[in-house]
Structures are given as structure tokens and as C-alpha cells.
Design a protein around this motif. Structure first.
Motif, PDB file in Angstrom:
ATOM      1  N   ALA A 151     -28.618 -17.962 -13.902  1.00 56.63           N
ATOM      2  CA  ALA A 151     -28.609 -19.401 -13.608  1.00 56.63           C
ATOM      3  C   ALA A 151     -27.237 -20.005 -13.906  1.00 56.63           C
ATOM      4  CB  ALA A 151     -29.672 -20.103 -14.435  1.00 56.63           C
ATOM      5  N   ARG A 152     -26.818 -20.921 -13.035  1.00 56.10           N
ATOM      6  CA  ARG A 152     -25.594 -21.696 -13.239  1.00 56.10           C
ATOM      7  C   ARG A 152     -26.031 -23.134 -13.465  1.00 56.10           C
ATOM      8  NH1 ARG A 152     -22.290 -20.680  -8.132  1.00 56.10           N
ATOM      9  NH2 ARG A 152     -20.922 -22.144  -9.159  1.00 56.10           N
ATOM     10  N   VAL A 153     -25.496 -23.785 -14.497  1.00 51.89           N
ATOM     11  CA  VAL A 153     -25.953 -25.116 -14.897  1.00 51.89           C
ATOM     12  C   VAL A 153     -24.799 -26.103 -14.836  1.00 51.89           C
ATOM     13  CG1 VAL A 153     -26.917 -26.472 -16.808  1.00 51.89           C
ATOM     14  CG2 VAL A 153     -27.741 -24.147 -16.388  1.00 51.89           C
ATOM     15  N   LEU A 154     -25.081 -27.295 -14.306  1.00 44.22           N
ATOM     16  CA  LEU A 154     -24.149 -28.422 -14.330  1.00 44.22           C
ATOM     17  C   LEU A 154     -24.808 -29.519 -15.150  1.00 44.22           C
ATOM     18  CD1 LEU A 154     -21.642 -30.011 -13.441  1.00 44.22           C
ATOM     19  CD2 LEU A 154     -22.876 -30.607 -11.344  1.00 44.22           C
ATOM     20  N   ASP A 155     -24.258 -29.818 -16.315  1.00 46.74           N
ATOM     21  CA  ASP A 155     -24.765 -30.870 -17.203  1.00 46.74           C
ATOM     22  C   ASP A 155     -23.937 -32.124 -16.932  1.00 46.74           C
ATOM     23  OD1 ASP A 155     -25.713 -32.461 -19.231  1.00 46.74           O
ATOM     24  OD2 ASP A 155     -24.965 -31.211 -20.865  1.00 46.74           O
ATOM     25  N   VAL A 156     -24.484 -33.029 -16.127  1.00 46.85           N
ATOM     26  CA  VAL A 156     -23.779 -34.249 -15.731  1.00 46.85           C
ATOM     27  C   VAL A 156     -24.052 -35.343 -16.753  1.00 46.85           C
ATOM     28  CG1 VAL A 156     -23.539 -36.003 -13.936  1.00 46.85           C
ATOM     29  CG2 VAL A 156     -23.952 -33.620 -13.302  1.00 46.85           C
ATOM     30  N   GLY A 157     -22.998 -36.024 -17.206  1.00 48.24           N
ATOM     31  CA  GLY A 157     -23.149 -37.034 -18.249  1.00 48.24           C
ATOM     32  C   GLY A 157     -23.441 -36.355 -19.572  1.00 48.24           C
ATOM     33  N   THR A 158     -22.663 -35.348 -19.881  1.00 52.65           N
ATOM     34  CA  THR A 158     -22.960 -34.433 -20.984  1.00 52.65           C
ATOM     35  C   THR A 158     -22.925 -35.061 -22.367  1.00 52.65           C
ATOM     36  OG1 THR A 158     -22.472 -32.240 -21.823  1.00 52.65           O
ATOM     37  CG2 THR A 158     -20.586 -33.603 -21.230  1.00 52.65           C
ATOM     38  N   GLY A 159     -22.133 -36.121 -22.562  1.00 53.96           N
ATOM     39  CA  GLY A 159     -22.071 -36.719 -23.908  1.00 53.96           C
ATOM     40  C   GLY A 159     -21.439 -35.750 -24.883  1.00 53.96           C
ATOM     41  N   THR A 160     -22.206 -35.290 -25.865  1.00 53.77           N
ATOM     42  CA  THR A 160     -21.673 -34.367 -26.873  1.00 53.77           C
ATOM     43  C   THR A 160     -21.700 -32.920 -26.426  1.00 53.77           C
ATOM     44  OG1 THR A 160     -23.825 -34.081 -27.913  1.00 53.77           O
ATOM     45  CG2 THR A 160     -22.429 -35.868 -28.747  1.00 53.77           C
ATOM     46  N   VAL A 220     -21.214 -25.839 -16.764  1.00 55.26           N
ATOM     47  CA  VAL A 220     -20.146 -26.836 -16.702  1.00 55.26           C
ATOM     48  C   VAL A 220     -20.731 -28.122 -17.258  1.00 55.26           C
ATOM     49  CG1 VAL A 220     -18.632 -28.201 -15.227  1.00 55.26           C
ATOM     50  CG2 VAL A 220     -19.010 -25.781 -14.724  1.00 55.26           C
ATOM     51  N   ALA A 221     -20.101 -28.651 -18.298  1.00 58.27           N
ATOM     52  CA  ALA A 221     -20.509 -29.901 -18.922  1.00 58.27           C
ATOM     53  C   ALA A 221     -19.528 -30.974 -18.476  1.00 58.27           C
ATOM     54  CB  ALA A 221     -20.497 -29.750 -20.440  1.00 58.27           C
ATOM     55  N   ALA A 222     -19.991 -31.939 -17.692  1.00 60.72           N
ATOM     56  CA  ALA A 222     -19.096 -32.936 -17.098  1.00 60.72           C
ATOM     57  C   ALA A 222     -19.469 -34.343 -17.544  1.00 60.72           C
ATOM     58  CB  ALA A 222     -19.176 -32.858 -15.579  1.00 60.72           C
ATOM     59  N   ASP A 223     -18.459 -35.154 -17.747  1.00 62.94           N
ATOM     60  CA  ASP A 223     -18.668 -36.555 -18.094  1.00 62.94           C
ATOM     61  C   ASP A 223     -17.496 -37.359 -17.555  1.00 62.94           C
ATOM     62  OD1 ASP A 223     -19.135 -39.082 -19.623  1.00 62.94           O
ATOM     63  OD2 ASP A 223     -20.614 -37.818 -20.630  1.00 62.94           O
ATOM     64  N   ILE A 224     -17.754 -38.566 -17.082  1.00 63.46           N
ATOM     65  CA  ILE A 224     -16.692 -39.425 -16.554  1.00 63.46           C
ATOM     66  C   ILE A 224     -15.917 -40.099 -17.689  1.00 63.46           C
ATOM     67  CG2 ILE A 224     -18.092 -41.514 -16.300  1.00 63.46           C
ATOM     68  CD1 ILE A 224     -16.639 -41.810 -13.511  1.00 63.46           C
ATOM     69  N   ASN A 225     -16.508 -40.102 -18.884  1.00 67.29           N
ATOM     70  CA  ASN A 225     -15.921 -40.740 -20.054  1.00 67.29           C
ATOM     71  C   ASN A 225     -15.065 -39.712 -20.804  1.00 67.29           C
ATOM     72  OD1 ASN A 225     -15.849 -41.451 -22.945  1.00 67.29           O
ATOM     73  ND2 ASN A 225     -16.998 -43.247 -22.273  1.00 67.29           N
ATOM     74  N   ALA A 226     -13.761 -39.956 -20.870  1.00 62.92           N
ATOM     75  CA  ALA A 226     -12.848 -38.999 -21.494  1.00 62.92           C
ATOM     76  C   ALA A 226     -13.184 -38.719 -22.963  1.00 62.92           C
ATOM     77  CB  ALA A 226     -11.406 -39.466 -21.345  1.00 62.92           C
ATOM     78  N   PRO A 227     -13.509 -39.728 -23.787  1.00 66.17           N
ATOM     79  CA  PRO A 227     -13.883 -39.422 -25.175  1.00 66.17           C
ATOM     80  C   PRO A 227     -15.143 -38.545 -25.267  1.00 66.17           C
ATOM     81  CG  PRO A 227     -13.266 -41.721 -25.011  1.00 66.17           C
ATOM     82  CD  PRO A 227     -13.355 -41.180 -23.599  1.00 66.17           C
ATOM     83  N   ALA A 228     -16.074 -38.735 -24.352  1.00 70.65           N
ATOM     84  CA  ALA A 228     -17.276 -37.899 -24.353  1.00 70.65           C
ATOM     85  C   ALA A 228     -16.911 -36.463 -24.004  1.00 70.65           C
ATOM     86  CB  ALA A 228     -18.314 -38.439 -23.375  1.00 70.65           C
ATOM     87  N   ALA A 229     -16.039 -36.273 -23.027  1.00 70.98           N
ATOM     88  CA  ALA A 229     -15.606 -34.925 -22.658  1.00 70.98           C
ATOM     89  C   ALA A 229     -14.856 -34.272 -23.814  1.00 70.98           C
ATOM     90  CB  ALA A 229     -14.733 -34.971 -21.410  1.00 70.98           C
ATOM     91  N   ALA A 254     -15.433 -34.890 -26.976  1.00 68.33           N
ATOM     92  CA  ALA A 254     -16.479 -34.538 -27.941  1.00 68.33           C
ATOM     93  C   ALA A 254     -17.171 -33.252 -27.513  1.00 68.33           C
ATOM     94  CB  ALA A 254     -17.491 -35.670 -28.073  1.00 68.33           C
ATOM     95  N   THR A 255     -17.391 -33.099 -26.216  1.00 69.82           N
ATOM     96  CA  THR A 255     -17.998 -31.874 -25.693  1.00 69.82           C
ATOM     97  C   THR A 255     -17.108 -30.673 -25.988  1.00 69.82           C
ATOM     98  OG1 THR A 255     -19.126 -33.053 -23.930  1.00 69.82           O
ATOM     99  CG2 THR A 255     -18.797 -30.700 -23.603  1.00 69.82           C
ATOM    100  N   ALA A 256     -15.824 -30.800 -25.717  1.00 73.33           N
ATOM    101  CA  ALA A 256     -14.883 -29.703 -25.969  1.00 73.33           C
ATOM    102  C   ALA A 256     -14.895 -29.323 -27.447  1.00 73.33           C
ATOM    103  CB  ALA A 256     -13.484 -30.099 -25.515  1.00 73.33           C
TER     104      ALA A 256
END
Length: 71
Positions: free
Chosen positions: A9-18, A34-43, A45-47
Motif C-alpha cells: 500500500a502507498r499512503v498519502l496523508d493530506v493535512g498531516t499536522g504532526t 507521503v505526509a503533506a501539509d500546506i502549513n510550513a510549520p506543520a510540515a 513538525a512532521t519532519a
């Protein structure tokens, strides 16, 4: 987020937050996440969250941008 049946399975987590759901998908056996977020601080935090788990070779990538920009 929906994890398809099977180990490939390949997963795209949109609006990933943390990124915690992205990590859960990886631990559940996703081939890649792939964990994606439009908010740079959220991305950021994800990293940071992902970096804390890299010792286990979890296939998660953090990205920032709208869906048209995500690879």
C-alpha cells in the motif's frame, strides 16, 4: 487516511499536522507514505516527528505545498 489491504500500500496523508497518522500507516506495513501539509510549520513538525523514528527505516516523506505540488 485509508490503508489498502496488502503490504504494498502507498499512503498519502493530506493535512498531516504532526505526522502521527503517517507513522501509523508506515508501522502498519505501507510500502511508502507521503505526509503533506500546506502549513510550513506543520510540515516541519512532521519532519521532526519522522526524524525521531528513522532508526527503524520507516518509509515516510514529509512535504509542504498544495496537492498540485506534491510528488
Amino acid at each position: 487516511m485509508l490503508l489498502a489491504d496488502g503490504p504494498a500500500a502507498r499512503v498519502l496523508d493530506v493535512g498531516t499536522g504532526t505526522g502521527i497518522l503517517a507513522l501509523a500507516a508506515a508501522r502498519a506495513g505501507a510500502e511508502s507514505v507521503v505526509a503533506a501539509d500546506i502549513n510550513a510549520p506543520a510540515a516541519a513538525a512532521t519532519a521532526e516527528t519522522i526524524a525521531g523514528f528513522q532508526r527503524k527505516a520507516i518509509p515516510v516523506t514529509a512535504d509542504v505545498g498544495d496537492l498540485g505540488q506534491i510528488d
